[in-house]
Design an enzyme around this catalytic site. Structure first.
Site, PDB file in Angstrom:
ATOM      1  N   ARG A  47      36.043 -74.590 -77.418  1.00 32.88           N
ATOM      2  CA  ARG A  47      37.405 -74.206 -77.047  1.00 32.88           C
ATOM      3  C   ARG A  47      37.650 -74.312 -75.543  1.00 32.88           C
ATOM      4  O   ARG A  47      38.780 -74.314 -75.094  1.00 32.88           O
ATOM      5  CB  ARG A  47      37.687 -72.756 -77.516  1.00 32.88           C
ATOM      6  CG  ARG A  47      37.757 -72.611 -79.013  1.00 32.88           C
ATOM      7  CD  ARG A  47      37.623 -71.154 -79.446  1.00 32.88           C
ATOM      8  NE  ARG A  47      36.244 -70.694 -79.431  1.00 32.88           N
ATOM      9  CZ  ARG A  47      35.850 -69.472 -79.804  1.00 32.88           C
ATOM     10  NH1 ARG A  47      36.742 -68.578 -80.195  1.00 32.88           N
ATOM     11  NH2 ARG A  47      34.572 -69.135 -79.763  1.00 32.88           N
ATOM     12  N   GLY A  50      25.983 -71.849 -77.024  1.00 28.97           N
ATOM     13  CA  GLY A  50      27.127 -72.338 -77.809  1.00 28.97           C
ATOM     14  C   GLY A  50      27.649 -73.653 -77.251  1.00 28.97           C
ATOM     15  O   GLY A  50      27.249 -74.105 -76.175  1.00 28.97           O
TER      16      GLY A  50
END
Ligand code: UD1
Ligand code: CA
Length: 458
Positions: free
Chosen positions: A15, A11
């Site tokens: 965030r 990923g």
């Protein structure tokens, strides 16, 4: 052998807001992904797991270490897409594949085992881990039919207000039958909200086929913490710290204030050792029994014997035998070896040196590249001048020597057995045994001269 694991680590860590993938960030002193690997190993994962990484993910490769296989997901198109890249490696290898995420570092080995066992015992096509959370925000919710059968997992982005109320969440650990897995993955469609291919949609696929789906509920909701942000990283750090500290307390170690002691995952500590607050014990540090460590101390890759005291000091890559006292305010650097009953006191620094039994260095000073014998007294302010600007040179101080205060030992140099140096000496040549030298440069005392005796603060 019936199963192996796939760990997703490809990923973007959006965030997490870091230049480096979040799964390489340390947690209790080791990369986040290492916690997952270690837990899988402890669960008895029989084949090397496959780690799915992104392009240019050398940091993740390095953090994962040698005992894994890698698959590359060229673009982060979602967790369902990520698993597909493991297919060429795993097709036909084992009948059951456990899938988990590298950002789930707190899942215990027993939990992985329980999931595998339930899956195999029930003959399910897909088994996944769930838990009830008081605050389910950010997690996929488990939608069940009135009979309680799992129907699908709905991601937060797609969930309607009613679904968002569901407190049972998807932890992110699945065991799936092979080859059903590969066929099902190839049928997943991008999600409407994000355009990602969700691994979680496997549940709806299995349900639509009437395939058997099992769930296992976590007993400890803390295990379910997924690390998407630095806030969750700090939370995981706190949980791990509590786990590690509880374990050591149950092993007989006293922690005065367990919230303020930081013990790495690879550390070991003997019983009846007492650890004072604001102490960091890192790397592969080993501490013996009945020691007193801290407060305000850092031990990194250090070996500490039994009955040692280390107070307000920094000890890195050093080996301390039994009954050594260090500090307050000492710094022991890599390559330092202190024999039994050595005392290293205030404001002392030692690097790459061996110090013999019972030797004392009570006050500020520096030893570098030195070999010091037994029962030596090293006076206040003694310095081994080991560096000539180009090279490092050794200093040898033999047994029972007495180094007067503020002696400069200009290396390479040897101070013989029972020799003494006067206060303020600058020793540029070897001192024979049983000889007193003094002055600048230091010379042996001649019988006709009346000079003060050697003197050192002690
Ligand atoms: C995921 C689950 C969610 C679950 C939660 C638990 C999906 C769609 N959702 O959400 O149901 O409650 O975890 O923590 O799976 N990754 C890849 N390639 C990609 C995207 C992600 O390898 O294209 C990896 C990431 O590096 C990460 C893991 O998969 O380690 C999970 O991805 P993440 O984006 O954190 O999923 P969540 O939103 O947390
Ligand atoms: Ca996550």
């Amino acid at each position: 052998m019936t199963w192996t694991a796939v760990i997703l680590a490809a990923g973007l860590s959006t965030r997490f807001k870091s230049e480096r993938p979040k799964v390489v960030h340390p947690l209790a002193g080791r990369p986040m992904i290492q916690h997952v690997l270690k837990s899988l190993r402890a669960a008895g994962c029989p084949h090397p797991p496959v780690v799915v990484i992104g392009l240019n993910a050398s940091a993740v490769r390095e953090a994962a270490g040698p005992d894994v296989r890698f698959a590359v997901q060229p673009e982060p198109r979602g967790t369902g897409d990520a698993v597909r890249w493991a297919e060429p490696i795993l097709r036909g290898e084992v009948p059951h594949i456990l899938i988990t995420y590298a950002d789930l570092p707190l899942v215990r080995p027993e939990t992985f085992r329980r999931l595998i066992e339930t899956h195999q015992a029930t003959g399910a096509t897909l088994t996944f881990l769930t838990v009830h959370r008081a605050d389910p925000a950010g997690y996929g919710r488990v939608v069940r039919d009135p009979a309680g059968r799992a129907l699908r997992i709905v991601e937060e982005a797609e969930a309607n207000p009613e679904e968002r109320e569901i407190s049972e969440i998807n932890v992110g650990v699945y065991v799936v039958r092979e080859p059903w897995l590969w066929v099902a993955l190839s049928r997943l469609q991008p999600s409407p909200a994000k355009g990602e291919i969700y691994l979680t949609d496997l549940v709806a696929l299995a349900a639509a086929e009437g395939a058997r789906i099992e769930t296992v509920a976590l007993e400890d909701p803390e295990e379910a913490l997924g690390i998407n942000t630095r806030v969750q990283l700090a939370e995981a750090e706190r949980i791990l710290r509590r786990r590690i500290n509880t374990r050591w307390m149950l092993e007989g170690v006293t922690l005065l204030d367990p919230e303020r002691v930081y013990i790495g995952a690879e550390v070991s500590i003997g019983p009846d050792t007492v650890i004072y607050p604001d102490t960091y014990i890192e790397g592969e540090t080993r501490i013996g029994r009945r020691c007193r460590i801290g407060p305000n101390t850092i031990l990194r890759d250090a070996v500490v014997g039994d009955e040692c005291v280390v107070e307000a000091s920094v000890v890195e890559g050093a080996v301390l035998a039994d009954r050594v006292h260090v500090g307050p305010f000492a710094r022991l650097r890599p390559g330092t070896r202190l024999a039994e009953d050595v005392h290293v006191g205030n404001f002392a620094e030692i690097k790459n040196s061996a110090v013999g039994p019972r030797t004392r260095m009570h006050h500020f000073g520096y030893l570098g590249d030195a070999t010091v014998g037994a029962d030596v007294n090293i006076g206040a302010g003694t310095v081994t001048c080991n560096f000539d600007g180009v090279r490092k040179h050794p200093t040898i101080i033999e047994d029972e020597a007495f180094i007067g205060s503020d002696t400069m030992l200009v290396a390479p140099v040897r101070v013989g057995r029972r020799a003494k140096t006067g206060a303020g000496s600058v020793v540029t040549r070897d001192v024979p045994p049983e000889t007193l030298v003094y002055g600048v440069p230091a010379r042996p005392r001649s019988p006709s001269q009346d000079v003060g005796d050697a003197s050192g603060a002690d």
